[in-house]
Design a protein around this motif. Structure first.
Motif, PDB file in Angstrom:
ATOM      1  N   ASN A  57       0.616  -0.785   0.118  1.00  0.00           N
ATOM      2  CA  ASN A  57      -0.059  -0.230   0.091  1.00  0.00           C
ATOM      3  C   ASN A  57       0.934   1.650  -0.308  1.00  0.00           C
ATOM      4  O   ASN A  57       0.517   2.639   0.140  1.00  0.00           O
ATOM      5  N   THR A  59       2.945   2.962   1.886  1.00  0.00           N
ATOM      6  CA  THR A  59       3.599   3.070   3.086  1.00  0.00           C
ATOM      7  C   THR A  59       4.960   3.352   3.389  1.00  0.00           C
ATOM      8  O   THR A  59       5.384   3.731   4.106  1.00  0.00           O
ATOM      9  N   HIS A  86      -3.880   7.833  -2.156  1.00  0.00           N
ATOM     10  CA  HIS A  86      -4.546   7.361  -1.195  1.00  0.00           C
ATOM     11  C   HIS A  86      -6.013   6.510  -1.552  1.00  0.00           C
ATOM     12  O   HIS A  86      -5.614   6.104  -1.275  1.00  0.00           O
ATOM     13  N   ARG A  89      -4.392   2.731  -0.641  1.00  0.00           N
ATOM     14  CA  ARG A  89      -4.610   2.786   0.177  1.00  0.00           C
ATOM     15  C   ARG A  89      -5.851   2.260   0.786  1.00  0.00           C
ATOM     16  O   ARG A  89      -6.209   2.126   1.740  1.00  0.00           O
ATOM     17  N   ARG A  90      -7.000   3.043   0.204  1.00  0.00           N
ATOM     18  CA  ARG A  90      -8.372   2.097   0.046  1.00  0.00           C
ATOM     19  C   ARG A  90      -8.762   1.060  -0.496  1.00  0.00           C
ATOM     20  O   ARG A  90      -9.550   0.819   0.263  1.00  0.00           O
ATOM     21  N   ALA A 113     -12.277   7.087   7.311  1.00  0.00           N
ATOM     22  CA  ALA A 113     -11.425   6.971   6.045  1.00  0.00           C
ATOM     23  C   ALA A 113     -12.976   7.314   5.706  1.00  0.00           C
ATOM     24  O   ALA A 113     -12.856   7.908   4.616  1.00  0.00           O
ATOM     25  N   CYS A 116     -12.963  10.963   4.884  1.00  0.00           N
ATOM     26  CA  CYS A 116     -11.917  11.084   3.778  1.00  0.00           C
ATOM     27  C   CYS A 116     -12.372  11.038   2.729  1.00  0.00           C
ATOM     28  O   CYS A 116     -11.621  11.590   1.424  1.00  0.00           O
ATOM     29  N   ALA A 117     -12.789  10.092   2.044  1.00  0.00           N
ATOM     30  CA  ALA A 117     -12.804   9.543   1.276  1.00  0.00           C
ATOM     31  C   ALA A 117     -14.803  10.457   0.186  1.00  0.00           C
ATOM     32  O   ALA A 117     -15.294  10.400  -0.964  1.00  0.00           O
TER      33      ALA A 117
ATOM     34  N   GLY B 177      -5.344   6.177   3.699  1.00  0.00           N
ATOM     35  CA  GLY B 177      -5.939   6.442   2.132  1.00  0.00           C
ATOM     36  C   GLY B 177      -6.732   7.700   2.374  1.00  0.00           C
ATOM     37  O   GLY B 177      -6.828   8.737   1.958  1.00  0.00           O
ATOM     38  N   GLN B 182      -5.849  16.039   4.276  1.00  0.00           N
ATOM     39  CA  GLN B 182      -6.873  15.346   5.220  1.00  0.00           C
ATOM     40  C   GLN B 182      -6.284  15.204   6.740  1.00  0.00           C
ATOM     41  O   GLN B 182      -6.826  15.491   7.738  1.00  0.00           O
TER      42      GLN B 182
END
Lengths: 256, 284
Positions: A57, A59, A86, A89-90, A113, A116-117, B177, B182
């Protein structure tokens, strides 16, 4: 009769190399992960298990001096070169060995999350929070105190909270990195039960320091040793008759 | 030897107590004797300390001056300072970061009289040209100089506060994510909010206490400010300018000390608040 076409793998890793400041820790490994399987990654400490997950992912980029080469294709898209990190990563969720409750309430941890989406609708968030906490077998314990700071839960609860959080964006792949090192055996068993149920809806890559955990859960197991894949195979077969002597030594406890 | 060290340690307390005692003692007689009413001092804007017939000791105009200059300065310095701290701690690559931090420390080390000098000559001319104000030394000028002076303090404390947020939070949020922005808005700022508030308050403390730069740049006119282009006088500048001319022991002299007490109460309150906030972080 039409020929049966083998489905293309969900995740395809080719010649993956990773080095930290010039010191190579993954020496060009290749493997595939199929849709809806549990793949266990076992191996002694320092064999590159966590590093491998961090590549998936991306990181790994947060570590200064890390350099990755090779190819990781996820549903055909090259992960290592995608610009929408990003979003990636989801799709590929990650659960760290030590639970990190974000400094906010249980509810906000799980809703983080989705927010954020771009999900802000309260009812939708409520539904997501309940679904994820139920999936992570935590709902019954926290349903009355969703406003509690996430850090006030017990260690095992916090680990399940991080699983709930990782499920909140409905990832295609859930990666777990030695999730049981900070929690007691009873909680470990509960989470293993959770993972068994999740297998029907998603792919799980499980890095574990407990060989028996791999044996209990995984469809296939991959043995990583000093940055190389020694052996990958169907779990039961590998545990009963390992092909490589190093695998045999590791599984029997003679090394590692 | 142990005694000496202990003496050094408690000397700070002795000094603070001593100073407080001294200025209160110098100021008290004029209030106790009733020649100047504390209420009038705090609520009247008329300040005629040397008038023969119409002597008045109202500090309200200067209280307003101090707070308006400081407030305007913070309006500029806080967003700028917090933004700079965020950039340094979250977005800046390591090498430019080192350079920027050194420059920021240099900025903090510039003597206030030099700032005053810049305000008096450079800024005032720019202000007159741009706004058409009759004089360039006014509230805006003082606030600009004060803002420039407080930014380094705000940046360094705010950056410390952001640095104190564990990296595991950043990683956890990014792994879920979240974009960098953010992470910043939803995780870092809430997690560091106490430290950031303390940074702002210490900036305010700096603003309230600053003397030389505001004396040189605000125009030093005793009046209730009505616009940012009005000249104002601050509590600190008033003491600096008038104490030398007030006969020792006179009412005027004692009222200036009373102003000192007021200033000390204000800055102490700000510092204690900042301290309590920082302590609050450590406990939680």
């Amino acid at each position: 009769m039409t020929p049966v076409v083998a489905p293309s793998p969900l995740l395809e890793v080719r010649d993956l190399r990773l080095s930290y400041r010039g010191r190579e820790v993954l020496h060009g490994i290749s493997f595939e992960v199929a849709e809806r399987e549990i793949l266990a990654v076992i191996g002694p400490a320092q064999s590159g298990k966590t590093s491998l997950l961090r590549c998936l992912n991306r990181t790994v980029e947060m570590i200064p001096g890390a350099a990755v080469s090779g190819s990781i294709r996820f549903r055909g898209e090259e992960i290592l070169r995608t610009r929408r990190v990003h979003e990636l990563r989801r799709r590929i969720g990650m659960v760290a060995p030590l639970p990190v409750g974000l400094p906010m309430s249980v509810y906000d941890n799980v809703a983080f999350a989705p927010r954020c989406a771009g999900v802000y609708d309260r009812a939708a968030l409520d539904a997501i929070v309940e679904r994820c906490l139920r999936q992570a077998a935590l709902w019954d314990e926290v349903r009355d105190r969703l406003d509690l700071p996430g850090t006030r839960l017990s260690g095992g609860q916090q680990q399940r909270l991080t699983i709930a959080r990782a499920l909140s964006h409905e990832p295609d792949i859930l990666c777990l990195d030695e999730f049981s090192i900070a929690i007691d055996p009873v909680t470990t068993m509960r989470i293993e039960e959770v993972l068994r149920k999740l297998r029907s809806t998603m792919t799980i890559i499980l890095v574990t320091n407990l060989n028996q955990q791999a044996r209990r859960l995984a469809d296939r197991t991959m043995f990583l040793w000093k940055g190389d894949i020694v052996e990958t195979g169907e779990t039961t077969a590998m545990f009963e008759s390992p092909r490589d002597p190093r695998t045999a030594d590791f599984l029997s406890g003679r090394v590692g | 030897m142990g005694l000496l060290i202990r003496l050094c340690g408690i000397s700070a307390i002795l000094f603070v107590m001593g100073i407080l005692l001294f200025i209160v003692r110098e100021a008290a007689p004029v209030v106790v004797s009733g020649r100047v009413s504390l209420v009038q001092f705090l609520t009247r804007p008329e300040w005629f300390p040397t008038s023969e017939v119409h002597r008045r000791y109202g500090a309200l105009a200067m209280i307003a001056g101090t707070f308006s200059v400081t407030g305007l300065a913070m309006l500029m310095a806080v967003p700028f300072g917090l933004g700079a701290a965020l950039y340094l701690s979250e977005f800046c690559p390591p090498r430019p970061k080192e350079v920027l931090k050194i420059v920021m420390e240099l900025l903090a080390a510039i003597p206030s009289v030099v700032w005053g000098f810049i305000g008096l000559t450079v800024l005032s001319r720019i202000i007159v040209t741009l706004t058409g104000a009759p004089v360039g030394v006014n509230m805006l000028n003082g606030a600009l100089v004060l803002a420039l002076m407080s930014v380094p303090i705000i940046v360094s404390i705010a950056e410390d506060a952001l640095k104190a947020v564990p990296d595991s939070y950043r990683e956890a949020a990014l792994a879920l994510g979240a974009t960098r922005w953010q992470v910043t808005w939803r995780v870092l700022l809430p997690a560091a909010r106490h430290g950031l508030l303390a940074a702002v308050l210490l900036g305010v403390g700096r603003g309230v206490g600053e003397t030389m730069a505001v004396l040189m740049t605000t125009g030093h006119a005793v009046q209730m400010p009505r616009s940012v282009l009005d000249s104002v006088r601050t509590l600190t500048a008033n003491i600096a300018a008038e104490l030398g001319e007030a006969p020792a022991g006179s009412d005027h002299y004692r009222v200036l000390f009373l102003t000192g007490v007021l200033l000390m109460v204000i800055t102490l309150a700000i510092n204690v608040t900042a301290d309590l906030i920082v302590r609050g972080v450590k406990r939680s």
